[in-house]
Design a protein around this motif. Sequence first.
Motif, PDB file in Angstrom:
ATOM      1  N   ASP A  90      24.360  60.659  20.465  1.00  0.00           N
ATOM      2  CA  ASP A  90      25.942  61.147  20.674  1.00  0.00           C
ATOM      3  C   ASP A  90      26.776  59.759  20.986  1.00  0.00           C
ATOM      4  OD1 ASP A  90      25.211  63.577  19.867  1.00  0.00           O
ATOM      5  OD2 ASP A  90      25.245  64.412  21.863  1.00  0.00           O
ATOM      6  N   ILE A  91      26.238  59.084  21.856  1.00  0.00           N
ATOM      7  CA  ILE A  91      27.152  57.768  22.279  1.00  0.00           C
ATOM      8  C   ILE A  91      27.263  57.087  21.403  1.00  0.00           C
ATOM      9  CG2 ILE A  91      27.152  55.870  24.068  1.00  0.00           C
ATOM     10  CD1 ILE A  91      25.549  57.873  26.059  1.00  0.00           C
ATOM     11  N   GLN A  92      26.088  56.649  20.619  1.00  0.00           N
ATOM     12  CA  GLN A  92      26.037  55.731  19.711  1.00  0.00           C
ATOM     13  C   GLN A  92      26.838  56.239  18.362  1.00  0.00           C
ATOM     14  OE1 GLN A  92      24.580  52.681  19.318  1.00  0.00           O
ATOM     15  NE2 GLN A  92      26.035  52.410  17.670  1.00  0.00           N
ATOM     16  N   GLU A  93      27.077  57.385  18.126  1.00  0.00           N
ATOM     17  CA  GLU A  93      28.095  57.909  17.082  1.00  0.00           C
ATOM     18  C   GLU A  93      29.447  57.612  17.460  1.00  0.00           C
ATOM     19  OE1 GLU A  93      27.246  62.005  16.015  1.00  0.00           O
ATOM     20  OE2 GLU A  93      25.463  61.259  15.231  1.00  0.00           O
ATOM     21  N   HIS A  94      29.733  58.164  18.899  1.00  0.00           N
ATOM     22  CA  HIS A  94      30.851  57.832  19.419  1.00  0.00           C
ATOM     23  C   HIS A  94      31.434  56.334  19.233  1.00  0.00           C
ATOM     24  CE1 HIS A  94      34.589  58.802  21.555  1.00  0.00           C
ATOM     25  NE2 HIS A  94      34.486  58.071  22.912  1.00  0.00           N
ATOM     26  N   ILE A  95      30.404  55.289  19.552  1.00  0.00           N
ATOM     27  CA  ILE A  95      30.777  54.016  19.498  1.00  0.00           C
ATOM     28  C   ILE A  95      31.076  53.301  18.153  1.00  0.00           C
ATOM     29  CG2 ILE A  95      29.939  51.802  19.895  1.00  0.00           C
ATOM     30  CD1 ILE A  95      28.253  52.801  22.205  1.00  0.00           C
ATOM     31  N   ASP A  96      30.456  53.904  17.286  1.00  0.00           N
ATOM     32  CA  ASP A  96      30.639  53.698  15.894  1.00  0.00           C
ATOM     33  C   ASP A  96      32.188  54.085  15.251  1.00  0.00           C
ATOM     34  OD1 ASP A  96      28.184  52.654  15.639  1.00  0.00           O
ATOM     35  OD2 ASP A  96      27.087  54.434  14.744  1.00  0.00           O
ATOM     36  N   ARG A  97      32.431  55.384  15.913  1.00  0.00           N
ATOM     37  CA  ARG A  97      33.824  56.075  15.650  1.00  0.00           C
ATOM     38  C   ARG A  97      34.872  55.268  16.072  1.00  0.00           C
ATOM     39  NH1 ARG A  97      37.985  56.116  15.465  1.00  0.00           N
ATOM     40  NH2 ARG A  97      39.545  57.020  16.659  1.00  0.00           N
ATOM     41  N   LEU A  98      34.605  54.539  17.283  1.00  0.00           N
ATOM     42  CA  LEU A  98      35.582  53.679  17.756  1.00  0.00           C
ATOM     43  C   LEU A  98      35.915  52.388  17.276  1.00  0.00           C
ATOM     44  CD1 LEU A  98      34.864  54.608  21.761  1.00  0.00           C
ATOM     45  CD2 LEU A  98      36.759  55.443  20.208  1.00  0.00           C
ATOM     46  N   SER A  99      34.613  52.027  16.541  1.00  0.00           N
ATOM     47  CA  SER A  99      35.000  50.697  15.838  1.00  0.00           C
ATOM     48  C   SER A  99      35.723  50.897  14.560  1.00  0.00           C
ATOM     49  CB  SER A  99      33.459  50.059  15.683  1.00  0.00           C
ATOM     50  OG  SER A  99      32.810  50.832  14.939  1.00  0.00           O
ATOM     51  N   VAL A 100      36.151  51.882  13.859  1.00  0.00           N
ATOM     52  CA  VAL A 100      36.871  52.104  12.635  1.00  0.00           C
ATOM     53  C   VAL A 100      38.064  52.372  12.825  1.00  0.00           C
ATOM     54  CG1 VAL A 100      36.818  53.613  10.561  1.00  0.00           C
ATOM     55  CG2 VAL A 100      34.591  52.942  11.855  1.00  0.00           C
ATOM     56  N   GLU A 101      39.185  51.845  12.303  1.00  0.00           N
ATOM     57  CA  GLU A 101      40.595  52.105  12.205  1.00  0.00           C
ATOM     58  C   GLU A 101      40.881  53.386  11.611  1.00  0.00           C
ATOM     59  OE1 GLU A 101      42.710  48.777  10.585  1.00  0.00           O
ATOM     60  OE2 GLU A 101      41.990  47.332  11.958  1.00  0.00           O
ATOM     61  N   LEU A 102      41.923  54.010  11.846  1.00  0.00           N
ATOM     62  CA  LEU A 102      42.373  55.229  11.649  1.00  0.00           C
ATOM     63  C   LEU A 102      42.784  55.146   9.975  1.00  0.00           C
ATOM     64  CD1 LEU A 102      42.945  58.252  12.109  1.00  0.00           C
ATOM     65  CD2 LEU A 102      45.280  57.487  12.728  1.00  0.00           C
ATOM     66  N   VAL A 103      42.475  55.759   9.013  1.00  0.00           N
ATOM     67  CA  VAL A 103      42.953  55.784   7.592  1.00  0.00           C
ATOM     68  C   VAL A 103      43.920  56.777   7.387  1.00  0.00           C
ATOM     69  CG1 VAL A 103      42.126  55.914   5.367  1.00  0.00           C
ATOM     70  CG2 VAL A 103      40.566  54.944   6.969  1.00  0.00           C
ATOM     71  N   PRO A 104      45.110  56.246   6.690  1.00  0.00           N
ATOM     72  CA  PRO A 104      46.035  56.963   6.423  1.00  0.00           C
ATOM     73  C   PRO A 104      45.527  57.872   5.034  1.00  0.00           C
ATOM     74  CG  PRO A 104      47.003  54.829   5.844  1.00  0.00           C
ATOM     75  CD  PRO A 104      45.491  54.696   6.656  1.00  0.00           C
ATOM     76  N   ILE A 105      45.925  59.223   5.281  1.00  0.00           N
ATOM     77  CA  ILE A 105      45.375  60.215   4.035  1.00  0.00           C
ATOM     78  C   ILE A 105      46.771  60.803   3.409  1.00  0.00           C
ATOM     79  CG2 ILE A 105      44.232  62.003   3.233  1.00  0.00           C
ATOM     80  CD1 ILE A 105      42.495  59.675   4.055  1.00  0.00           C
ATOM     81  N   THR A 106      46.989  60.594   2.318  1.00  0.00           N
ATOM     82  CA  THR A 106      47.894  61.480   1.452  1.00  0.00           C
ATOM     83  C   THR A 106      47.183  62.531   0.623  1.00  0.00           C
ATOM     84  OG1 THR A 106      48.118  59.722  -0.222  1.00  0.00           O
ATOM     85  CG2 THR A 106      49.783  59.542   1.287  1.00  0.00           C
ATOM     86  N   LEU A 107      47.907  63.636   0.290  1.00  0.00           N
ATOM     87  CA  LEU A 107      47.281  64.950  -0.316  1.00  0.00           C
ATOM     88  C   LEU A 107      47.966  64.694  -2.207  1.00  0.00           C
ATOM     89  CD1 LEU A 107      48.274  67.670   2.162  1.00  0.00           C
ATOM     90  CD2 LEU A 107      45.887  66.363   1.719  1.00  0.00           C
TER      91      LEU A 107
END
Length: 470
Positions: A293-310
Amino acid sequence: MYICVSLQGNIKSFTLNRLLLDSLEETLPLPCKVMATSIPGDITLHWSLVRPQKNIDVSSYSIGNKEEKQDQQYQDRTEFFHREMNTGNMSLKLKNVQASDAGNYMCRVVSENWYDEVMIDLQVTARGGESSIFLDDYAGQGIILTCKLEGWFPEPEVLWLDSKGHNRTEKPITINTKTPAGTYIIESSINIEPESDNEVSCKIINNMLKTASESRILISDVFFPTTSPWMAAFLVILFPSIALIAAVGYKLKKNNDTTSRSVTEKKTLEEEKERLLSTLETNKRTDQIAIQDIQEHIDRLSVELVPITLDPDCKHPKLKLSEDQKRVWLEPASPELDAASGALLVVGKEGFMAGRQYWEVEVGEKVDWELGVLSQSARDRVKREKAEKLPEEGYWSLKRSQGDIFSSIKNDKIEKKDMTCKVIGVFLDQEEGRISFYAARYMCLITTIPAEFSNKNVYYPFLSPRNNTG
């Protein structure tokens, strides 16, 4: 990652225009695809590395005469997807990626009456071994500490810190040596004087990956050569010797005690041993789950937020989109659609072929919704059916129905999750083969769904507001 789209006539080409590779000597597809009802037979495909002085013709291929060329620098390191070119896949597989491969790559597709080109910014980085601190030499009344590590790219930042995490006042000397592979060997030294802050930390930072390696030591006063440097050497030898003698004495005493125990006591000890081993194994499994769980959280924090359009061309006819194509709603609500499970779909414009992406969806106070990721084939099926329902396969989702949360895996209900949050984070990790959902405000992991991804496929975000208005 962002999508770059250009359109000429009835032919559309697209690609990701930013890629980040976090390790060397791997194989990486540089994605480029032509969308058309039929692929012309006279297409010539050129891949080049754009340099300020002179471009490098990495690889080229002519569909007509099947002639292929490679630059000597990329000999035996590039490969086209020949069997998929008739479906528009003009991607280039780059093998054994080196640090020198970083740069802007151009995919240029030329036909008799049409051509188009797209750029990809390939950023290469490597996080090498962990840093280590050792006593290198003596200087006057002080000692020289050296921090060394290997295999990092690009050149990392080196910080020497004190016990409070602040930069030390001493002036370090840092030497960066570039290896033939393009990575760096870092050696940084600092002179520590007596009666200064004896807690020393060497922190190495990869600014591209936003990661760091840190080593910390606490120096005893006996190591400073106030009287003689031979005293410190003597103590270094003495302390381990005392510990070894104590350990041997304890072992001998333990063996004598064991010999004198009765058979009953030995049996009791064996039973206690089995109980402790069982407890240890249980704790080990629990710790492994926590570490994951901690590793998945660390992986997530290393990725920038992607803007999504519909995508207005891939949504249910009764859904409305905002002008900026960021919000979706049903107006007015339809009682007929309320019973239709999975109805009212809208798919994102952005698709992802590789790497890791994270985006967030604001669900507010709504009690019914479904969101997640679907494959290119599932998206095509949804579009043909006017986004009335999800297909039977090819998607992974998190769903809320009448206040309960469900995973798309066997429609499993997720227990003991406080779902008062108004924003859901979606983490698509094609490298590890998983999709994770977070309560975004607290970055609390809700669930992770394993998935098998293909680097020949594109994956899209989707959302179903079901029969909610506003």
